[in-house]
Design an enzyme around this catalytic site. Structure first.
Site, PDB file in Angstrom:
ATOM      1  N   GLN A  63      -7.080  -1.472   1.037  1.00 59.38           N
ATOM      2  CA  GLN A  63      -6.628  -1.366   2.233  1.00 59.38           C
ATOM      3  C   GLN A  63      -7.523  -0.369   2.958  1.00 59.38           C
ATOM      4  O   GLN A  63      -7.830   1.014   2.738  1.00 59.38           O
ATOM      5  CB  GLN A  63      -5.228  -0.866   2.556  1.00 59.38           C
TER       6      GLN A  63
ATOM      7  N   ALA B  86      -3.680   3.149   1.065  1.00 62.43           N
ATOM      8  CA  ALA B  86      -4.534   3.092   2.069  1.00 62.43           C
ATOM      9  C   ALA B  86      -5.803   4.005   1.844  1.00 62.43           C
ATOM     10  O   ALA B  86      -5.545   5.391   1.477  1.00 62.43           O
ATOM     11  CB  ALA B  86      -3.951   3.864   3.526  1.00 62.43           C
TER      12      ALA B  86
ATOM     13  N   GLY C 259       7.363  -1.738  -1.695  1.00 60.31           N
ATOM     14  CA  GLY C 259       6.826  -0.348  -1.720  1.00 60.31           C
ATOM     15  C   GLY C 259       7.357   0.533  -2.880  1.00 60.31           C
ATOM     16  O   GLY C 259       7.050   0.368  -4.057  1.00 60.31           O
TER      17      GLY C 259
ATOM     18  N   PRO D 236       0.919  -1.022   0.010  1.00 63.78           N
ATOM     19  CA  PRO D 236       0.041  -0.021   0.084  1.00 63.78           C
ATOM     20  C   PRO D 236       1.008   1.294  -0.027  1.00 63.78           C
ATOM     21  O   PRO D 236       1.717   1.124   0.828  1.00 63.78           O
ATOM     22  CB  PRO D 236      -0.718   0.040   1.177  1.00 63.78           C
ATOM     23  N   LEU D 237       0.393   2.223  -0.871  1.00 66.02           N
ATOM     24  CA  LEU D 237       1.489   3.467  -1.002  1.00 66.02           C
ATOM     25  C   LEU D 237       0.520   4.732  -1.277  1.00 66.02           C
ATOM     26  O   LEU D 237      -0.110   4.834  -2.009  1.00 66.02           O
ATOM     27  CB  LEU D 237       2.198   3.212  -2.213  1.00 66.02           C
ATOM     28  N   THR D 238       0.604   5.563  -0.309  1.00 67.82           N
ATOM     29  CA  THR D 238      -0.191   6.620  -0.263  1.00 67.82           C
ATOM     30  C   THR D 238       0.520   7.542  -1.622  1.00 67.82           C
ATOM     31  O   THR D 238       1.715   7.975  -1.475  1.00 67.82           O
ATOM     32  CB  THR D 238      -0.228   7.345   1.099  1.00 67.82           C
TER      33      THR D 238
ATOM     34  N   TYR E  65      -1.962   4.926  12.704  1.00 69.00           N
ATOM     35  CA  TYR E  65      -3.599   5.254  12.734  1.00 69.00           C
ATOM     36  C   TYR E  65      -4.295   4.573  13.635  1.00 69.00           C
ATOM     37  O   TYR E  65      -4.041   3.782  14.652  1.00 69.00           O
ATOM     38  CB  TYR E  65      -3.873   4.996  11.126  1.00 69.00           C
TER      39      TYR E  65
ATOM     40  N   ALA F  10      -1.970  -0.472  11.381  1.00 68.76           N
ATOM     41  CA  ALA F  10      -0.620  -0.152  11.443  1.00 68.76           C
ATOM     42  C   ALA F  10      -0.198   1.470  11.336  1.00 68.76           C
ATOM     43  O   ALA F  10      -1.102   2.148  11.325  1.00 68.76           O
ATOM     44  CB  ALA F  10       0.330  -0.838  10.382  1.00 68.76           C
ATOM     45  N   ASN F  11       1.129   1.592  11.565  1.00 66.93           N
ATOM     46  CA  ASN F  11       1.806   2.880  11.156  1.00 66.93           C
ATOM     47  C   ASN F  11       1.070   3.933  11.977  1.00 66.93           C
ATOM     48  O   ASN F  11       1.399   5.108  11.580  1.00 66.93           O
ATOM     49  CB  ASN F  11       1.471   3.352   9.752  1.00 66.93           C
TER      50      ASN F  11
ATOM     51  N   HIS G   2      -6.261  -1.912   7.811  1.00 62.18           N
ATOM     52  CA  HIS G   2      -4.955  -1.204   8.109  1.00 62.18           C
ATOM     53  C   HIS G   2      -4.804  -0.875   9.826  1.00 62.18           C
ATOM     54  O   HIS G   2      -5.745  -0.122  10.300  1.00 62.18           O
ATOM     55  CB  HIS G   2      -4.906  -0.028   7.493  1.00 62.18           C
TER      56      HIS G   2
ATOM     57  N   ARG H 228      -2.993  -5.598   8.647  1.00 61.08           N
ATOM     58  CA  ARG H 228      -1.639  -5.145   8.619  1.00 61.08           C
ATOM     59  C   ARG H 228      -1.493  -4.509  10.045  1.00 61.08           C
ATOM     60  O   ARG H 228      -2.165  -3.747  10.656  1.00 61.08           O
ATOM     61  CB  ARG H 228      -1.363  -3.803   7.709  1.00 61.08           C
TER      62      ARG H 228
END
Ligand code: PHB
Length: 359
Positions: free
Chosen positions: A99, A57, A316, A24-26, A180, A177-178, A175, A227
């Site tokens: 995602q 995402a 990614g 997944p890539l914003t 959020y 992760a990261n 999602h 994730r």
């Protein structure tokens, strides 16, 4: 022959022609109304030789947005926009899951309906700046969610999953992760609640489990991935005992029989040092398929597949710059260099103009 990145595999009920996944890539290039537009179709279609694409995402509701120009998955127009993408990817023999994203506190009133405060498990302001349409501005202190509000958020995941089915996706990735929303509940640096959603591992994992349960009920566990990013400090995240909480989560997720568990095995975006973490032990606790991510190259990807650590590898940045990454790996061809100036937002430049080998 021993399996490698080019061997087919099945994740739940999703069959992949190879084990090279687009992470997944914003990219911040959606159109008006958070609707995917023509250049987004081209972008994903160009990358359909991946065994699986995990989309950028994608906010599940208006309150789930935290950056400019994200595509959503909650209106009919968005579903119609995504349908063109899933059709284009399927026509090229690819598979694609979406995602599902709620950013929680990583937002700003200017990005939210009626300029309300972002929501979070606890009213703790992240260090750093929000990306808004007016540029970088300080984060605000989010509003702590009431227990009575959480079922509506779970319902937003349900609605988004129904939209994903209508749009023709092969599955969904939750999602968590990261830094959020769901990750904010998991880690104790952001979750200081004293009710049934804070404190113990079970309590901090409760919202993720409720969301997973609800999403699985709609689409089936064999089409759902989750994730996690146990030690990613990005978005001002920390936990006092990451191994303990994430081992708990990996084991608790076994109850569903998910298509896969996806792990970011370290820190992203230069967010600082990550805490030590045993990803081999963590992976072993999860009984299903495992997707590994973070700075893998071809050799490390093959090694992880051959050792049994990972079933598939998510790439990614290499996929940003190399639409034909699979073919380049096959031929051991040189990779295009990614231009980080065009990662977030902008035009077709740095998005759909990276050349293929024979392009
Ligand atoms: C980002 O926009 O930088 C971003 C978005 C989603 C992630 C990680 C980073 O999971």
């Amino acid at each position: 022959m021993a399996k490698d990145l080019f061997s087919p595999v099945t994740l739940g009920s999703i069959s992949l022609k190879n084990r090279i996944v687009m992470a997944p890539l914003t990219r911040n290039r959606a159109g008006e109304g958070a609707v995917p537009q023509a250049m987004n179709v081209t972008y994903y279609e160009q990358r359909a030789s991946a065994g699986l694409i995990v989309t950028e995402a994608t906010p599940i509701s208006p309150m789930a947005h935290g950056y400019p120009a994200l595509p959503g998955i909650y209106t009919d127009a968005q579903v119609a926009g995504w349908k063109k993408i899933t059709e284009a990817v399927h026509a090229k023999g690819g598979k694609i899951v979406i995602q599902l994203w709620h950013v929680g506190r990583i937002s700003h009133p200017s990005l939210l309906p009626n300029n309300v405060l972002p929501v979070a498990p606890s009213a703790i302001k992240p260090a750093g700046k929000a990306f808004t349409y007016e540029g970088l501005v300080d984060y605000v202190t989010p509003r702590a969610l009431e227990v009575s509000e959480l079922s509506a958020i779970v319902q937003d995941y349900v609605h988004a999953t129904k939209c994903a089915i209508a749009a023709g996706f092969d599955g969904v990735e939750i999602h968590a992760a990261n830094g959020y929303l769901l990750d904010q509940f998991l880690r104790d640096g952001t979750n200081q609640r004293t009710d049934q959603y804070g404190g113990s591992h079970e309590n901090r994992a409760r919202l993720l489990m409720e969301v997973t349960h609800a999403v699985v009920d709609v689409i089936g566990a064999d089409k759902v991935g989750v994730r996690l990013s146990p030690v990613n400090p990005f978005n001002d995240m920390k936990d006092s005992q990451p191994q303990a909480i994430f081992n708990y989560v990996a084991d608790a997720l076994n109850q569903f029989g998910l298509a896969y568990l996806h792990a970011v095995e370290g820190g992203i975006h230069g967010g600082g040092e990550s805490d030590p973490f045993d990803f081999v032990a963590f992976r072993k606790l999860f009984k299903g398929a495992y997707m590994a991510n973070l700075s893998y190259d071809k050799a490390r990807g093959n090694a992880a597949v051959q050792s049994g650590h990972a079933d598939v590898i998510a790439y990614g940045v290499p996929f940003i710059a190399n639409p034909d990454l699979v073919e380049r790996f096959k031929q051991d061809a040189p990779l295009n260099e990614a231009d980080s100036n065009t990662f977030y937002g902008g035009t077709e430049k740095g998005y759909i103009d990276y050349p293929a080998l024979n392009g």
